[in-house]
Design an enzyme around this catalytic site. Structure first.
Site, PDB file in Angstrom:
ATOM      1  N   GLU A 143       0.824  -1.214   0.000  1.00  0.00           N
ATOM      2  CA  GLU A 143       0.000   0.000   0.000  1.00  0.00           C
ATOM      3  C   GLU A 143       0.854   1.257   0.000  1.00  0.00           C
ATOM      4  O   GLU A 143       1.648   1.474   0.921  1.00  0.00           O
ATOM      5  CB  GLU A 143      -0.898   0.019   1.235  1.00  0.00           C
ATOM      6  CG  GLU A 143      -1.762   1.268   1.325  1.00  0.00           C
ATOM      7  CD  GLU A 143      -2.537   1.349   2.633  1.00  0.00           C
ATOM      8  OE1 GLU A 143      -3.611   1.977   2.640  1.00  0.00           O
ATOM      9  OE2 GLU A 143      -2.059   0.803   3.648  1.00  0.00           O
ATOM     10  N   GLU A 240     -11.716   2.479   6.270  1.00  0.00           N
ATOM     11  CA  GLU A 240     -10.588   2.771   7.148  1.00  0.00           C
ATOM     12  C   GLU A 240     -10.587   4.264   7.483  1.00  0.00           C
ATOM     13  O   GLU A 240      -9.710   5.027   7.063  1.00  0.00           O
ATOM     14  CB  GLU A 240      -9.261   2.345   6.504  1.00  0.00           C
ATOM     15  CG  GLU A 240      -8.136   2.293   7.521  1.00  0.00           C
ATOM     16  CD  GLU A 240      -6.789   1.946   6.910  1.00  0.00           C
ATOM     17  OE1 GLU A 240      -6.031   1.202   7.549  1.00  0.00           O
ATOM     18  OE2 GLU A 240      -6.490   2.426   5.798  1.00  0.00           O
TER      19      GLU A 240
END
Length: 263
Positions: A143, A240
């Site tokens: 990521e 998130e």
């Protein structure tokens, strides 16, 4: 229609961690993700998943010493064995919890670091992780993270992550597309999603700039949700974000989206 998963590290923090599974299920979530499972036995976590009918979709491999500021081991020279041990531990947990995706954090570099050396080690470690994960039927995710929230993080851009994936050449190495991080670093979310969708293994969302619910800020999420659907993404979208207040009360955005989508 996109499927949304609750991130239990950021959401439902008004509850103790093990109570967050019940809270997420009560709000209609069918899947969860979180940063790390390692404070609990895999059996205890699996019991929560089973009791509340939840699917575990994602967690991170051990990142080093999180409490002292470490944010991943994959690019750190001299930590190779610790990195390999972290992959083994993550796969052990995944074998019990049932998730097939594990996020491997790249790590923080000092300003004077030899970028080429760290990048080369990063690619080697990703190849190792992907090979081990493949034998367990798992996918390794990487990521890009923005430098405002995490200064010094090795991986910041989606094109860098896709280049790493292509270099390693493993089918089970994919990129985690966090809309929050990508918007801060690059913008142009819709074009980047269209360009990179074949290599994306997971998507996450949050409002920008404050990382709260995705109903305010500079990202038009209803448009992106429709685009993601059109592009054929069938995975989960991880929520998130840090709720502005009570997590359940803040889910109006999700209820509104679901109501609009079934019309």
């Amino acid at each position: 229609m996109p499927r949304f998963a609750a991130n239990l590290s950021l959401m439902y923090t008004e509850h103790d961690f093990l109570d967050r599974f019940a809270a997420a299920a009560a709000d209609g979530f069918m899947a969860v993700e979180y940063l790390f499972p390692y404070d609990y036995s895999p059996g205890k976590l699996k019991a929560q998943l089973d009791q509340h009918g939840l699917t575990q979709i994602l967690f991170n491999a051990p990142p080093g010493d999180w409490a002292t500021g470490e944010r991943g081991l994959a690019s750190l020279p001299g930590r190779e064995q610790e990195f390999r041990d972290s992959i083994a531990r993550a796969l052990d947990y995944a074998s019990v919890l049932g998730n097939t995706c594990i996020h491997v954090m790249a790590g923080l570099l000092p300003a004077e670091a030899d970028q080429a050396r760290h990048w080369g080690l990063y690619l080697d470690n990703l190849a190792y992780a992907a090979e081990k994960a493949a034998t367990a039927g798992c996918t390794i995710l990487i990521e890009p993270i923005n430098t405002r929230d995490m200064p010094g993080f090795l991986l910041n851009r989606q094109d860098e992550a896709q280049a790493a994936r292509a270099h390693v050449g493993a089918d089970n190495l994919r990129v985690q597309f966090d809309c929050y991080h990508c918007q801060i670093v690059e913008g142009d979310l819709s074009m980047t999603l269209q360009r990179d969708m074949p290599g994306i293994g997971h998507i996450q969302i949050a409002g920008v700039p404050d990382r709260h619910e995705p109903d305010r800020g500079e990202i038009n999420y209803p448009y992106l949700f429709e685009l993601i659907d059109t592009l054929g993404y069938t995975g989960w979208i991880g929520c998130e974000y840090r709720p502005r207040g009570n997590t359940s009360h803040g889910l109006r955005w999700l209820r509104d989206w679901q109501a609009m989508s079934i019309r």
